[in-house]
Design a protein around this motif. Structure first.
Motif, PDB file in Angstrom:
ATOM      1  N   LYS A 123      -4.143  -0.586  -4.578  1.00 55.02           N
ATOM      2  CA  LYS A 123      -4.313   0.615  -5.403  1.00 55.02           C
ATOM      3  C   LYS A 123      -5.541   1.389  -4.953  1.00 55.02           C
ATOM      4  N   ILE A 124      -6.608   0.663  -4.622  1.00 48.33           N
ATOM      5  CA  ILE A 124      -7.825   1.343  -4.161  1.00 48.33           C
ATOM      6  C   ILE A 124      -7.545   2.062  -2.838  1.00 48.33           C
ATOM      7  N   ILE A 125      -6.861   1.370  -1.927  1.00 52.25           N
ATOM      8  CA  ILE A 125      -6.550   1.999  -0.641  1.00 52.25           C
ATOM      9  C   ILE A 125      -5.675   3.234  -0.852  1.00 52.25           C
ATOM     10  N   ALA A 126      -4.665   3.094  -1.707  1.00 53.94           N
ATOM     11  CA  ALA A 126      -3.765   4.226  -1.963  1.00 53.94           C
ATOM     12  C   ALA A 126      -4.545   5.417  -2.517  1.00 53.94           C
ATOM     13  N   MET A 127      -5.489   5.138  -3.392  1.00 56.97           N
ATOM     14  CA  MET A 127      -6.225   6.232  -4.024  1.00 56.97           C
ATOM     15  C   MET A 127      -7.187   6.926  -3.054  1.00 56.97           C
ATOM     16  N   GLY A 145       3.648  10.483  -6.461  1.00 56.74           N
ATOM     17  CA  GLY A 145       4.303  10.638  -7.758  1.00 56.74           C
ATOM     18  C   GLY A 145       3.548  11.548  -8.716  1.00 56.74           C
ATOM     19  N   SER A 146       2.289  11.852  -8.411  1.00 58.84           N
ATOM     20  CA  SER A 146       1.504  12.694  -9.312  1.00 58.84           C
ATOM     21  C   SER A 146       1.495  14.144  -8.875  1.00 58.84           C
ATOM     22  N   MET A 147       2.082  14.395  -7.693  1.00 59.46           N
ATOM     23  CA  MET A 147       2.035  15.722  -7.114  1.00 59.46           C
ATOM     24  C   MET A 147       2.586  16.793  -8.064  1.00 59.46           C
ATOM     25  N   GLY A 148       3.736  16.527  -8.635  1.00 61.64           N
ATOM     26  CA  GLY A 148       4.423  17.514  -9.479  1.00 61.64           C
ATOM     27  C   GLY A 148       3.540  18.020 -10.594  1.00 61.64           C
ATOM     28  N   ILE A 149       3.028  17.101 -11.398  1.00 58.30           N
ATOM     29  CA  ILE A 149       2.222  17.489 -12.551  1.00 58.30           C
ATOM     30  C   ILE A 149       0.962  18.213 -12.108  1.00 58.30           C
ATOM     31  N   SER A 151      -8.747  15.082 -12.271  1.00 57.68           N
ATOM     32  CA  SER A 151      -9.033  13.649 -12.352  1.00 57.68           C
ATOM     33  C   SER A 151      -8.893  13.128 -13.773  1.00 57.68           C
ATOM     34  N   ILE A 152      -9.223  13.962 -14.753  1.00 61.93           N
ATOM     35  CA  ILE A 152      -9.044  13.527 -16.146  1.00 61.93           C
ATOM     36  C   ILE A 152      -7.550  13.354 -16.442  1.00 61.93           C
ATOM     37  N   ILE A 153      -6.750  14.313 -15.921  1.00 65.57           N
ATOM     38  CA  ILE A 153      -5.299  14.179 -16.089  1.00 65.57           C
ATOM     39  C   ILE A 153      -4.807  12.899 -15.411  1.00 65.57           C
ATOM     40  N   MET A 154      -5.330  12.655 -14.210  1.00 62.76           N
ATOM     41  CA  MET A 154      -4.924  11.461 -13.457  1.00 62.76           C
ATOM     42  C   MET A 154      -5.375  10.187 -14.160  1.00 62.76           C
ATOM     43  N   ALA A 155      -6.526  10.253 -14.835  1.00 64.95           N
ATOM     44  CA  ALA A 155      -6.989   9.075 -15.583  1.00 64.95           C
ATOM     45  C   ALA A 155      -5.949   8.718 -16.636  1.00 64.95           C
ATOM     46  N   GLY A 156      -5.324   9.758 -17.211  1.00 66.65           N
ATOM     47  CA  GLY A 156      -4.274   9.505 -18.190  1.00 66.65           C
ATOM     48  C   GLY A 156      -3.003   9.028 -17.541  1.00 66.65           C
ATOM     49  N   LYS A 157      -2.558   9.738 -16.501  1.00 68.00           N
ATOM     50  CA  LYS A 157      -1.264   9.397 -15.916  1.00 68.00           C
ATOM     51  C   LYS A 157      -1.328   8.120 -15.080  1.00 68.00           C
ATOM     52  N   VAL A 158      -2.127   8.149 -14.024  1.00 66.80           N
ATOM     53  CA  VAL A 158      -2.212   7.002 -13.123  1.00 66.80           C
ATOM     54  C   VAL A 158      -2.927   5.826 -13.792  1.00 66.80           C
ATOM     55  N   GLY A 159      -4.022   6.141 -14.502  1.00 64.68           N
ATOM     56  CA  GLY A 159      -4.809   5.080 -15.142  1.00 64.68           C
ATOM     57  C   GLY A 159      -3.988   4.275 -16.123  1.00 64.68           C
ATOM     58  N   SER A 160      -3.236   4.958 -16.990  1.00 67.53           N
ATOM     59  CA  SER A 160      -2.495   4.181 -17.976  1.00 67.53           C
ATOM     60  C   SER A 160      -1.355   3.418 -17.310  1.00 67.53           C
ATOM     61  N   TYR A 161      -0.811   3.988 -16.236  1.00 69.78           N
ATOM     62  CA  TYR A 161       0.213   3.243 -15.489  1.00 69.78           C
ATOM     63  C   TYR A 161      -0.385   1.953 -14.911  1.00 69.78           C
ATOM     64  N   ILE A 188       0.840  -1.198   0.000  1.00 66.54           N
ATOM     65  CA  ILE A 188       0.000   0.000   0.000  1.00 66.54           C
ATOM     66  C   ILE A 188       0.876   1.251   0.000  1.00 66.54           C
ATOM     67  N   LEU A 189       1.926   1.225   0.824  1.00 67.83           N
ATOM     68  CA  LEU A 189       2.825   2.387   0.871  1.00 67.83           C
ATOM     69  C   LEU A 189       3.474   2.622  -0.488  1.00 67.83           C
ATOM     70  N   LYS A 190       3.840   1.517  -1.141  1.00 72.10           N
ATOM     71  CA  LYS A 190       4.475   1.630  -2.448  1.00 72.10           C
ATOM     72  C   LYS A 190       3.508   2.258  -3.460  1.00 72.10           C
ATOM     73  N   GLU A 191       2.254   1.840  -3.389  1.00 70.98           N
ATOM     74  CA  GLU A 191       1.262   2.388  -4.315  1.00 70.98           C
ATOM     75  C   GLU A 191       0.972   3.857  -4.011  1.00 70.98           C
ATOM     76  N   ILE A 192       0.957   4.210  -2.717  1.00 74.79           N
ATOM     77  CA  ILE A 192       0.734   5.617  -2.368  1.00 74.79           C
ATOM     78  C   ILE A 192       1.848   6.461  -2.972  1.00 74.79           C
ATOM     79  N   ASP A 193       3.068   5.948  -2.822  1.00 77.27           N
ATOM     80  CA  ASP A 193       4.221   6.662  -3.376  1.00 77.27           C
ATOM     81  C   ASP A 193       4.079   6.800  -4.890  1.00 77.27           C
ATOM     82  N   GLU A 194       3.735   5.695  -5.539  1.00 75.29           N
ATOM     83  CA  GLU A 194       3.675   5.665  -6.997  1.00 75.29           C
ATOM     84  C   GLU A 194       2.489   6.476  -7.540  1.00 75.29           C
TER      85      GLU A 194
END
Ligand SMILES: Nc1ncnc2c1ncn2[C@@H]1O[C@H](COP(=O)(O)OP(=O)(O)OP(=O)(O)O)[C@@H](O)[C@H]1O
Ligand SMILES: [Mg+2]
Lengths: 219, 255
Positions: free
Chosen positions: A109-113, A15-19, A67-77, A5-11
């Motif tokens: 992933k659900i918990i991280a989100m 990891g999405s903070m910057g963008i 969230s649309i941006i995240m759908a692209g970044k996190v979703g495709s990952y 879970i920690l790894k997913e939170i990080d990822e």
């Protein structure tokens, strides 16, 4: 499970903070400039710029646009990482060991989100700050006017509404791409296709759910 | 012992397995051979429970798989090890992480006990200095060996290998074959291997099943396979020029 879970939170989240900070700042700035440029009538108070920036950022830009941006970044990952595991038989390997692979891969992933609303909170602050920066330094508004606008007719429920949306969007971003990755068939080429399909579906569902939630909560 | 009875499996219109029955004994290396597309992988995945057969049954030491509850099936699977055709290592984990994964998941061993076990199995497959490398950083042969190490780390009762030496040079291929054979005898495992490598057949084929068009065409040992009159089998066995020449010499010598 905890390390996963920690790894997913990080990822996914950290990891999405910057963008997100980058996008929020400039979108906030643009909203502020657009509002300023459209106020041609001198009877309209200048504090409208701060007010409009606050409303658009909190209600739509921070939760929905991000969230649309995240759908692209996190979703495709998510789709491509789970999909690659599917085509290279890593998921079969998990199953044979006796691991419940769906649970193992998707649950963290659900918990991280669930931490996603924190990201949205940051997006709100940064967006408004971007609006203030563009307004004040672009010479469209005085700082005092802008801040006055920010405080004008503030309805706390709007923030709650926005967080409710973010939680729902977070679940959508975690589950739809996972589903597309987990149940895909084929090879490396199909992983790419699955990512694209997942992005399209995630965005469509976010947009529709956004409409429904807005009708239910604000309508 | 694994017993397979009248196994059928179709995908839509294509009938891949058309009623296969056989027995695989403990402590022996059992080979499934046959041309590409003959259904070897599908057969193995049925044995593993990854595909559910349309008809027929599979039993593990008397326990019929389809009659077990979901949790009993999971427990049974923990007694299985599998080496996939493409190794299927977890690429987000190091070699050591891959091998340790099942231990961390299913045992309550301490960190140092797990480390000892991992060191032991990695040494067993002749990999001593790759602990902290990622799968993408090691060669195909090394990946296969890591996959074998991961498959045996839990002391499985059943070991399945899908073409464990395809894509390897002949020397490494023999090494891998012998390794699997030794492990099978050492730990009294029921091992089933898919292959189309005639070297493996000669080296470790204690029991061989020849699949053709979804049926069991022939069954026997590596001693018998070179004497059989079955045309499909001799066709397959002597498809390589080298083997043709060897057979020619053998026949000439005999006369
Ligand atoms: N998941 C699947 N869905 C549909 N058809 C499949 C599936 N898996 C295998 N098949 C079909 O079953 C047949 C046998 O395939 P299988 O992979 O078992 O061959 P194989 O003997 O392992 O060949 P190879 O030696 O090349 O690995 C093929 O015709 C293949 O198209
Ligand atoms: Mg195969």
């Amino acid at each position: 499970m905890k390390t996963l879970i920690l790894k997913e939170i990080d990822e996914l989240v950290y990891g999405s903070m910057g963008i997100i900070i980058f996008i929020s700042f400039f979108i906030g700035g643009v909203v502020s400039i657009q509002t300023a440029l459209n106020i041609t009538n001198p009877l309209i108070p200048r504090n409208l710029i701060g007010f409009a920036t606050r409303q658009s950022v909190i209600l739509e830009f921070a939760p929905t646009f991000t969230s649309i941006i995240m759908a692209g970044k996190v979703g495709s990952y998510i789709t491509s990482s789970i999909g690659t595991m599917r085509v290279t038989e890593q998921i079969d390997a998990l199953e044979i060991m006796g691991v419940n692979s769906l649970n193992y891969l998707v649950f963290p992933k659900i918990i991280a989100m669930l931490f996603y609303p924190f990201v949205i909170a940051i997006a709100m602050y940064v967006g408004i700050f971007g609006g203030w920066t563009a307004g004040v330094f672009g010479g469209f508004s005085s700082s005092a006017d802008f801040v006055e606008g920010l405080q004008l007719d503030f309805i706390p429920f709007h923030v709650t509404y926005s967080f409710i949306k973010s939680i729902v969007f977070a679940l959508i971003i975690a589950t739809i791409p996972s589903f597309h990755g987990y149940y895909m068939k084929g090879g490396a080429l199909e992983v790419g296709k699955a990512s694209t399909t997942a992005f399209v579906w995630t965005s469509v569902v976010i947009i529709i759910v956004n409409y429904i939630l807005t009708q239910l909560l604000l309508g | 012992m694994i017993e397979v009875d009248n196994l059928h499996k179709s995908f839509g219109e294509s009938h891949v397995l058309k009623g296969i029955s056989s027995k695989f004994e403990k402590g022996k290396t059992n080979l499934i051979i046959g041309q590409s597309g003959s259904g070897k992988t599908v057969f193995l995945k049925c044995l593993l429970g990854l595909f559910s057969p349309d008809k027929g049954s599979i039993s593990y030491d008397g326990k019929i798989y389809s009659e077990l509850s979901a949790s009993e099936q999971r427990n049974l699977r923990q007694e299985m090890g599998m080496v996939f055709q493409g190794s299927a290592l977890f690429d987000s984990m190091t070699v050591q992480g891959n091998v340790m994964f099942p231990l961390g998941m299913f045992t309550k061993q301490s960190k140092s006990e797990m480390q000892d076990r991992v060191d032991f199995v990695l040494k067993r497959v002749n990999l001593v200095d790759a602990h902290n490398k990622f799968p993408s950083e090691i060669s195909g042969g090394m990946q296969k060996r890591v996959a074998i190490a991961r498959a045996i780390v839990m002391n499985p009762k059943y070991l399945f290998c899908d073409e464990p030496n395809s894509g390897l040079d002949p020397k490494t291929a023999i090494l891998i074959d012998n390794l699997i054979h030794e492990i099978t005898q050492e730990y009294d495992i029921t091992t089933v291997i898919n292959t189309h490598d005639m070297n493996s057949v000669m080296e470790i084929g204690e029991k061989i099943i020849f699949l053709k068009n979804g049926l069991k065409e022939w069954e026997g040992s590596n001693k018998e396979i070179f004497k059989t009159e079955n045309e499909a089998v001799t066709d397959f066995v002597y498809s390589s020029e080298l083997f043709k020449k060897v057979r020619q010499m053998y026949i000439e010598e005999r006369n």
